[in-house]
Structures are given as C-alpha cells and as structure tokens.
Write a protein that holds these residues in place. Sequence first.
Motif, mmCIF file in Angstrom:
data_model
loop_
_atom_site.group_PDB
_atom_site.id
_atom_site.type_symbol
_atom_site.label_atom_id
_atom_site.label_comp_id
_atom_site.label_asym_id
_atom_site.label_seq_id
_atom_site.Cartn_x
_atom_site.Cartn_y
_atom_site.Cartn_z
ATOM 1 N N GLY A 14 82.779 27.236 28.225
ATOM 2 C CA GLY A 14 84.331 27.552 28.831
ATOM 3 C C GLY A 14 84.436 26.751 30.104
ATOM 4 O O GLY A 14 85.674 26.838 30.808
ATOM 5 N N LEU A 15 83.620 26.611 30.898
ATOM 6 C CA LEU A 15 83.757 25.952 32.050
ATOM 7 C C LEU A 15 84.604 24.748 32.026
ATOM 8 O O LEU A 15 84.242 23.559 31.073
ATOM 9 N N ASP A 29 79.511 8.588 25.058
ATOM 10 C CA ASP A 29 78.600 9.368 24.521
ATOM 11 C C ASP A 29 78.334 10.649 25.567
ATOM 12 O O ASP A 29 78.011 11.756 25.107
ATOM 13 N N PHE A 30 78.319 10.350 26.765
ATOM 14 C CA PHE A 30 77.978 11.581 27.780
ATOM 15 C C PHE A 30 79.112 12.607 27.633
ATOM 16 O O PHE A 30 78.853 13.781 27.945
ATOM 17 N N ILE A 87 80.965 18.124 25.998
ATOM 18 C CA ILE A 87 81.610 18.915 25.151
ATOM 19 C C ILE A 87 80.716 19.734 24.285
ATOM 20 O O ILE A 87 80.750 20.892 23.873
ATOM 21 N N ALA A 88 79.692 19.219 23.758
ATOM 22 C CA ALA A 88 78.722 19.980 22.905
ATOM 23 C C ALA A 88 78.156 20.910 23.613
ATOM 24 O O ALA A 88 77.502 21.935 23.123
ATOM 25 N N ARG A 89 77.874 20.961 25.247
ATOM 26 C CA ARG A 89 77.490 22.234 25.634
ATOM 27 C C ARG A 89 78.471 23.162 26.087
ATOM 28 O O ARG A 89 78.144 24.090 27.038
ATOM 29 N N GLY A 90 79.505 23.154 25.572
ATOM 30 C CA GLY A 90 80.479 23.968 25.742
ATOM 31 C C GLY A 90 81.585 23.853 26.657
ATOM 32 O O GLY A 90 82.485 24.755 26.718
ATOM 33 N N ARG A 126 89.588 10.745 19.625
ATOM 34 C CA ARG A 126 88.459 11.051 18.732
ATOM 35 C C ARG A 126 87.175 11.790 19.390
ATOM 36 O O ARG A 126 86.446 12.195 18.842
ATOM 37 N N LEU A 127 87.478 11.758 20.576
ATOM 38 C CA LEU A 127 86.274 12.154 21.609
ATOM 39 C C LEU A 127 86.326 13.968 21.385
ATOM 40 O O LEU A 127 85.239 14.352 22.150
ATOM 41 N N GLY A 128 87.383 14.524 21.277
ATOM 42 C CA GLY A 128 87.338 15.954 21.608
ATOM 43 C C GLY A 128 87.750 16.295 22.694
ATOM 44 O O GLY A 128 87.329 17.653 23.045
#
Length: 237
Positions: free
Chosen positions: A28-29, A44-45, A50-53, A78-80
């Motif tokens: 959420g940060l 990719d980074f 994003i995958a880490r929240g 497309r990155l989110g």
Amino acid sequence: MRPIFIALDFKNRTEVWNFLAEFPELDGLAVKVGMELFYMEGPDFVRELIARGLRVFLDLKLYDIPHTVEQAMSQLGRLGVSYVTVHGSGGAEMLQAAKRGLVKGSQELGVVGPKLLAITQLTSMSEHQLKSEQLVNATMAESVVHLARLAYENGADGVIAAAVEDELIHQATSSAFLTINPGIRLENDAQDDQKRVVTPSQAVSLGSDGIVVGRSITSSTNPVATYQLIKQEWERK
C-alpha cells in the motif's frame, strides 16, 4: 485516501531496495518512479514494485505528437501503475490521445486504467522564467489554471501543480479533479531547485489531493521517521 508519494529518485534498483528495506511494511505504500530510474531499470522493475504491493506513480511527462503519445500510453496502461503523467501544454489532441491509449492498454491487461495527470507548470519554474524563457504573457496562476482546465476538458483525471494553485484549479474545474502537488518540504528543509514550495500541513489547508515528497525523505538520516512525521502533518485535520 489521499496519497503521499515517495519519490524514488535513485540511480538503480539496488539503491531503491536498500532504501525500501528500512520500511517495515511496503503493501500500500505509494511511490513515484521518474525518468532517471525508469530509463535505467525499465518496465520490468515497475512490475516488480507493484508485485511487492507498492502503488506506483509513473512520472514520465510524455510530450509528443498525439499518435506517439497514444501508442506509448497503450504500453504504459499494461503495466498496472496507478498514475501516469503527460505535459498539459501538449494540447487537447495529445491529451485525448493519451487517455485513449491508457484505456486501450489497461483493457487488454484486464485492469482499471491509471489516472492520467497533466503537468501544468513545473514547481521549479518561477514566474520570471515563465515570461522571459517561455514568452508567456499570462501570470503563473493564469497559465496553470488554463492548462488545468484544458486537461479537465480533454480526459485527464487531474494535474500536477504547486499546492498554492489548488484552490484556483478546483474552482475552474471540479472538486473531484485531482491536484497532486510536488514541491513539498518540511519546515526547516532546503528548497533545493524548487521555487514554489509548501509544507505538508499547508498543502492540506490549500486543498491538495496528494503530495510528492522526495529529498525530505530519501536524504533523511531516518527516512521512516521522516515519512511518519509527514504523514502526521498530512493527516491532521
């Protein structure tokens, strides 16, 4: 919830993860990824963050012909990420193209698209520079409000502006139109290269919908404590 974006103005992913390791909770940060980091580490980074929240504000300030901006925004959609930026001075057609691209890209990914934010005038820009270097005859406030209204009328969800201009922007657009403010400093911090700065508590009183804080946190000897101090100011009614 109004975000506090930590500007990750670092050279590479190693520096970023070393910095973020100090925070006990990442989920959420909200963070801002700018040109320096994106050009080094790439999409990719961003996906890794994003995958880490983390909620990511991708600040690339696109400014080009409408077709190029639309195609680029389709990729970014497309990155989110949660927010992306263009320059409002790119004009109505470019703003509309940016929105189309984001919608297309996010639909293909099957996610809600990012908020589109338009840069009005950089917080490092003074009114003297506006007139002498850009040959703009309007005042700073008039220029910012004009670009904000242009963005509002052409699909943007909000603008990047100095907090001192927030009230005028909301009056000219809508209370729901986002005003996200860089140029945030704690009371005794150096202004560095910023010209139009305010404290977090001043930003609240001016009607800010979100703030971007970089060196006050990232250069602090205790970044987590400084972030918490800013958060306390920001959330104080």
